[in-house]
Every structure is written in C-alpha cells, then in structure tokens.
Write a protein that holds these residues in place. Structure first.
Motif, PDB file in Angstrom:
ATOM      1  N   THR A 208       0.841  -1.190   0.000  1.00 48.63           N
ATOM      2  CA  THR A 208       0.000   0.000   0.000  1.00 48.63           C
ATOM      3  C   THR A 208       0.880   1.245   0.000  1.00 48.63           C
ATOM      4  OG1 THR A 208      -1.649  -1.187   1.293  1.00 48.63           O
ATOM      5  CG2 THR A 208      -1.837   1.214   1.200  1.00 48.63           C
ATOM      6  N   PRO A 209       0.637   2.222  -0.904  1.00 52.13           N
ATOM      7  CA  PRO A 209       1.462   3.441  -0.907  1.00 52.13           C
ATOM      8  C   PRO A 209       1.483   4.114   0.462  1.00 52.13           C
ATOM      9  CG  PRO A 209       0.108   3.357  -2.877  1.00 52.13           C
ATOM     10  CD  PRO A 209      -0.338   2.218  -2.010  1.00 52.13           C
ATOM     11  N   GLY A 210       2.670   4.418   0.937  1.00 46.78           N
ATOM     12  CA  GLY A 210       2.831   5.051   2.237  1.00 46.78           C
ATOM     13  C   GLY A 210       3.031   4.079   3.375  1.00 46.78           C
ATOM     14  N   ALA A 211       2.833   2.771   3.121  1.00 43.04           N
ATOM     15  CA  ALA A 211       2.993   1.778   4.185  1.00 43.04           C
ATOM     16  C   ALA A 211       4.470   1.570   4.488  1.00 43.04           C
ATOM     17  CB  ALA A 211       2.354   0.459   3.776  1.00 43.04           C
ATOM     18  N   GLY A 212       4.729   1.010   5.656  1.00 42.67           N
ATOM     19  CA  GLY A 212       6.100   0.769   6.053  1.00 42.67           C
ATOM     20  C   GLY A 212       6.172  -0.110   7.282  1.00 42.67           C
ATOM     21  N   VAL A 213       7.345  -0.111   7.890  1.00 46.13           N
ATOM     22  CA  VAL A 213       7.609  -0.994   9.024  1.00 46.13           C
ATOM     23  C   VAL A 213       8.124  -0.157  10.188  1.00 46.13           C
ATOM     24  CG1 VAL A 213       8.974  -2.944   9.858  1.00 46.13           C
ATOM     25  CG2 VAL A 213       8.205  -2.887   7.465  1.00 46.13           C
ATOM     26  N   PRO A 214       7.412  -0.131  11.322  1.00 48.49           N
ATOM     27  CA  PRO A 214       7.970   0.508  12.515  1.00 48.49           C
ATOM     28  C   PRO A 214       9.023  -0.414  13.132  1.00 48.49           C
ATOM     29  CG  PRO A 214       5.794  -0.390  12.983  1.00 48.49           C
ATOM     30  CD  PRO A 214       6.043  -0.633  11.526  1.00 48.49           C
ATOM     31  N   LEU A 215      10.191   0.143  13.434  1.00 51.45           N
ATOM     32  CA  LEU A 215      11.298  -0.700  13.864  1.00 51.45           C
ATOM     33  C   LEU A 215      12.197   0.060  14.819  1.00 51.45           C
ATOM     34  CD1 LEU A 215      12.218  -3.626  13.105  1.00 51.45           C
ATOM     35  CD2 LEU A 215      13.835  -2.556  11.514  1.00 51.45           C
ATOM     36  N   PHE A 216      12.242  -0.376  16.070  1.00 56.55           N
ATOM     37  CA  PHE A 216      13.140   0.180  17.082  1.00 56.55           C
ATOM     38  C   PHE A 216      12.985   1.696  17.227  1.00 56.55           C
ATOM     39  CE2 PHE A 216      15.712  -3.217  14.802  1.00 56.55           C
ATOM     40  CZ  PHE A 216      15.261  -4.258  15.588  1.00 56.55           C
TER      41      PHE A 216
ATOM     42  N   PHE B  86      10.717   4.506  11.538  1.00 56.55           N
ATOM     43  CA  PHE B  86       9.741   4.010  10.584  1.00 56.55           C
ATOM     44  C   PHE B  86      10.401   3.911   9.221  1.00 56.55           C
ATOM     45  CE2 PHE B  86       6.050   4.568   7.661  1.00 56.55           C
ATOM     46  CZ  PHE B  86       5.306   3.468   8.083  1.00 56.55           C
ATOM     47  N   PHE B  87      10.417   2.689   8.662  1.00 59.13           N
ATOM     48  CA  PHE B  87      11.005   2.451   7.346  1.00 59.13           C
ATOM     49  C   PHE B  87       9.869   2.348   6.337  1.00 59.13           C
ATOM     50  CE2 PHE B  87      14.350   1.506  10.200  1.00 59.13           C
ATOM     51  CZ  PHE B  87      15.542   1.673   9.511  1.00 59.13           C
ATOM     52  N   GLN B  88       9.740   3.383   5.529  1.00 55.76           N
ATOM     53  CA  GLN B  88       8.623   3.508   4.591  1.00 55.76           C
ATOM     54  C   GLN B  88       9.028   3.008   3.219  1.00 55.76           C
ATOM     55  OE1 GLN B  88       7.383   7.578   3.679  1.00 55.76           O
ATOM     56  NE2 GLN B  88       5.256   6.937   3.886  1.00 55.76           N
ATOM     57  N   ARG B  89       8.209   2.161   2.634  1.00 58.75           N
ATOM     58  CA  ARG B  89       8.481   1.638   1.301  1.00 58.75           C
ATOM     59  C   ARG B  89       8.226   2.717   0.253  1.00 58.75           C
ATOM     60  NH1 ARG B  89       5.195  -0.327  -2.678  1.00 58.75           N
ATOM     61  NH2 ARG B  89       6.268  -1.617  -4.242  1.00 58.75           N
ATOM     62  N   ILE B  90       9.195   2.903  -0.664  1.00 58.41           N
ATOM     63  CA  ILE B  90       9.070   3.860  -1.765  1.00 58.41           C
ATOM     64  C   ILE B  90       9.057   3.071  -3.075  1.00 58.41           C
ATOM     65  CG2 ILE B  90      10.045   5.883  -2.898  1.00 58.41           C
ATOM     66  CD1 ILE B  90       9.251   6.404   0.015  1.00 58.41           C
ATOM     67  N   PRO B  91       7.940   3.023  -3.800  1.00 54.83           N
ATOM     68  CA  PRO B  91       7.896   2.289  -5.072  1.00 54.83           C
ATOM     69  C   PRO B  91       8.832   2.924  -6.108  1.00 54.83           C
ATOM     70  CG  PRO B  91       5.682   2.752  -4.262  1.00 54.83           C
ATOM     71  CD  PRO B  91       6.623   3.566  -3.424  1.00 54.83           C
ATOM     72  N   LEU B  92       9.578   2.074  -6.806  1.00 51.38           N
ATOM     73  CA  LEU B  92      10.504   2.515  -7.842  1.00 51.38           C
ATOM     74  C   LEU B  92      10.296   1.693  -9.105  1.00 51.38           C
ATOM     75  CD1 LEU B  92      13.833   2.632  -5.763  1.00 51.38           C
ATOM     76  CD2 LEU B  92      12.255   4.533  -6.189  1.00 51.38           C
TER      77      LEU B  92
ATOM     78  N   SER C  48       5.209   8.078  -5.620  1.00 49.61           N
ATOM     79  CA  SER C  48       6.390   8.158  -4.756  1.00 49.61           C
ATOM     80  C   SER C  48       6.824   9.592  -4.483  1.00 49.61           C
ATOM     81  CB  SER C  48       7.547   7.381  -5.385  1.00 49.61           C
ATOM     82  OG  SER C  48       7.230   6.014  -5.477  1.00 49.61           O
ATOM     83  N   ILE C  49       6.465  10.520  -5.336  1.00 51.05           N
ATOM     84  CA  ILE C  49       6.931  11.904  -5.189  1.00 51.05           C
ATOM     85  C   ILE C  49       6.530  12.511  -3.844  1.00 51.05           C
ATOM     86  CG2 ILE C  49       6.935  14.210  -6.203  1.00 51.05           C
ATOM     87  CD1 ILE C  49       8.348  12.090  -7.909  1.00 51.05           C
ATOM     88  N   PRO C  50       5.261  12.399  -3.411  1.00 45.31           N
ATOM     89  CA  PRO C  50       4.903  12.986  -2.111  1.00 45.31           C
ATOM     90  C   PRO C  50       5.617  12.342  -0.928  1.00 45.31           C
ATOM     91  CG  PRO C  50       2.943  12.487  -3.408  1.00 45.31           C
ATOM     92  CD  PRO C  50       4.096  11.836  -4.093  1.00 45.31           C
ATOM     93  N   LEU C  51       6.097  11.118  -1.095  1.00 42.81           N
ATOM     94  CA  LEU C  51       6.768  10.409  -0.006  1.00 42.81           C
ATOM     95  C   LEU C  51       8.216  10.846   0.171  1.00 42.81           C
ATOM     96  CD1 LEU C  51       5.494   6.790  -0.818  1.00 42.81           C
ATOM     97  CD2 LEU C  51       4.419   8.517   0.649  1.00 42.81           C
ATOM     98  N   LEU C  52       8.698  11.688  -0.736  1.00 45.39           N
ATOM     99  CA  LEU C  52      10.114  12.059  -0.743  1.00 45.39           C
ATOM    100  C   LEU C  52      10.311  13.566  -0.555  1.00 45.39           C
ATOM    101  CD1 LEU C  52      11.190   9.733  -3.686  1.00 45.39           C
ATOM    102  CD2 LEU C  52      11.789   9.442  -1.270  1.00 45.39           C
ATOM    103  N   GLN C  53       9.383  14.193   0.121  1.00 44.97           N
ATOM    104  CA  GLN C  53       9.484  15.628   0.380  1.00 44.97           C
ATOM    105  C   GLN C  53      10.225  15.873   1.701  1.00 44.97           C
ATOM    106  OE1 GLN C  53       8.382  17.790  -2.102  1.00 44.97           O
ATOM    107  NE2 GLN C  53       8.154  15.784  -3.093  1.00 44.97           N
ATOM    108  N   ASP C  54      10.825  17.065   1.814  1.00 45.20           N
ATOM    109  CA  ASP C  54      11.458  17.531   3.058  1.00 45.20           C
ATOM    110  C   ASP C  54      12.561  16.596   3.542  1.00 45.20           C
ATOM    111  OD1 ASP C  54       9.636  19.749   3.211  1.00 45.20           O
ATOM    112  OD2 ASP C  54       8.124  18.352   3.963  1.00 45.20           O
TER     113      ASP C  54
END
Length: 261
Positions: A139-147, A150-156, A184-190
């Motif tokens: 799912t766009p924006g999904a990821g894994v919380p870890l320690f 948050f590691f968010q998957r970026i589709p390429l 993926s563009i909105p997930l790579l801001q800031d």
C-alpha cells in the motif's frame, strides 16, 4: 533521534574495478574509485539495520567491523543485492529471536528459492542462518515501525521491474531505479539526505544516469544528495568537480548523520 548511515558499497553489479578492464577509473589509485556492490548500514539507538546484502557483504562487514545486525531490508532480488544473505549466519546466531528480513513478495520468493536450505521446514540444517522473512505491505505510504523509527516503502521503477526504495526519517535510499512513479513523489518531500542511483553518463534502460539523477535532485529538493550504484564511467574527483555543491558521489565507507525519528 540521530542515526549514522554508512555506505557499505557504492558500485554497480560488476563492481569497480571491473574484472578485465584497464580504463582510467579501474586502474585509478584513488580509493574512492574502488566500489563494491551497493548496500548501506543504518545505526541508531544501539541497533543496526542493513539495506541489501550483496556478494561483497562479508568483506564489507569486516571492513566496517559489523558485529551485530538487527534487521535487513531488501530492495529487489538481483544478485548484487541478495547474494550475501548467507553471510548473516554467524550474526543471526547472536540474537535471541530470528533475524527479521523485509522484502516484497517477489524478492522474498527469490531469497527462499536461492537459499532454500535456510528456509525449508523439513530437515533444516541447524547451522543455517536463523532468519525470518516478512512480506512488505505494498500500500502506498505503508512501512515498518522498527526500534523507534519508521522504514517507509518507496515504489521505484527499474526498467520493466518494480523495485523498492526506503525512506527512514529525513533520509531516503533509492538504488536500482530508472524512474519514480507519481505516487512516490509525495513520499520524498522535506528530505535532508537523498541517496539515488546514478549508473553512468549515458542513458540506460533500467538505471538513472548522471543528468537524470541531477534532475531528480532538483525536483525533490533535498538538502543533500549522494549518488550510488556507479559504474567505472564516473571518476570520483572529476565527476564531483562538475556537480552542484549539494550533490556528491558517495564512496565505500562514507558516513553521514541524520535524524531518523
């Protein structure tokens, strides 16, 4: 929370020097031009997370004195990104639980096929790596919380293949890509740090090239950008001399600090 990122390898699938090549980069005495297969280590809050374990992982781990790994994320199933998985064995023995590996379904299936002796349920060898694969949510924006991060998957897009980049805090790692899907563009801001594929000067069907990678940086506007997955077409010093000041070629062993949470 502050984290440290180390480039374990910054080279293309053939590595640099490339076997049998006598070009100026392959015969260079500049250590920045020696590039093992691409991978990074992220350290924060006494934890160590890797992205990819290529065929040079054993040598990279010795060079960087890696004595603990708490999780590994995989970008895709090509040889230069997964073939070092078995070298996780002695590190996995040090953990109380199985070492978690995170990958999309096709990459996970590839790992299970290549290293079937590790993942088979019957008559499993007791000396096999103690690892467990977790499938990524696509799912766009999904990821894994870890320690605490948050590691968010970026589709390429990697030519015709779909691969995975990752954002973690203010940094993102986008290796093996030829283009960015619109989602993926909105997930790579800031971003503070953008690490992105830049194979060579000339265009390539499945990798970003130098000018295209510069254009991605200009579009996404991170504070700092570093190019990786580079071939022997790019001399370290000469290429840095023509890049904008906020963009540098990465090199094996380079360390960066950033905020991960």
């Amino acid at each position: 929370m502050q984290a440290t990122l180390t480039f374990l390898g910054t080279g293309t699938s053939m590595g640099v020097p490339t076997l049998g090549c006598t070009c100026a980069v392959c015969t260079s005495t500049d250590p920045h031009n020696r590039r093992t297969r691409p991978s990074i280590r992220i350290e924060y809050d006494h934890h160590t997370v890797l992205i990819d374990t290529g065929p040079d992982f054993h040598a990279q781990a010795l060079r960087e004195n890696i004595r603990r790994v708490d999780a590994v994320f995989y970008t895709h199933g090509h040889a230069d990104h997964v073939l070092g998985m078995d070298d996780l064995r002695p590190l996995s023995f040090l953990l109380k639980e199985n070492l978690p590996l995170y990958a999309d379904d096709s990459t996970a299936l590839g790992l299970e096929r290549i290293f079937n002796y590790t993942f088979k349920s019957e008559h499993r060898n007791s000396t096999s790596a103690r690892v467990e694969i977790h499938r990524l949510d696509l799912t766009p924006g999904a990821g894994v919380p870890l320690f605490g991060a948050f590691f968010q998957r970026i589709p390429l897009l990697h030519g015709r293949l779909h691969t995975t980049g990752y954002r973690f805090g203010t940094a993102a790692y986008l290796t093996d890509m030829s283009d960015l899907p619109l989602e993926s563009i909105p997930l790579l801001q800031d971003l503070d740090i953008l690490i992105i594929d830049a194979l060579r000067r000339d265009p390539h069907f499945s990798h970003s090239h130098l000018d295209k990678s510069i254009a991605f940086v200009e579009q996404l506007k991170p504070k700092r950008a570093f190019f990786t997955h580079m071939s022997h077409d790019l001399d370290h010093e000469a290429t840095n001399a023509i890049l904008p000041p906020n963009i540098r070629l990465a090199y094996d062993g380079l360390q960066l600090t950033f905020e991960i949470a």
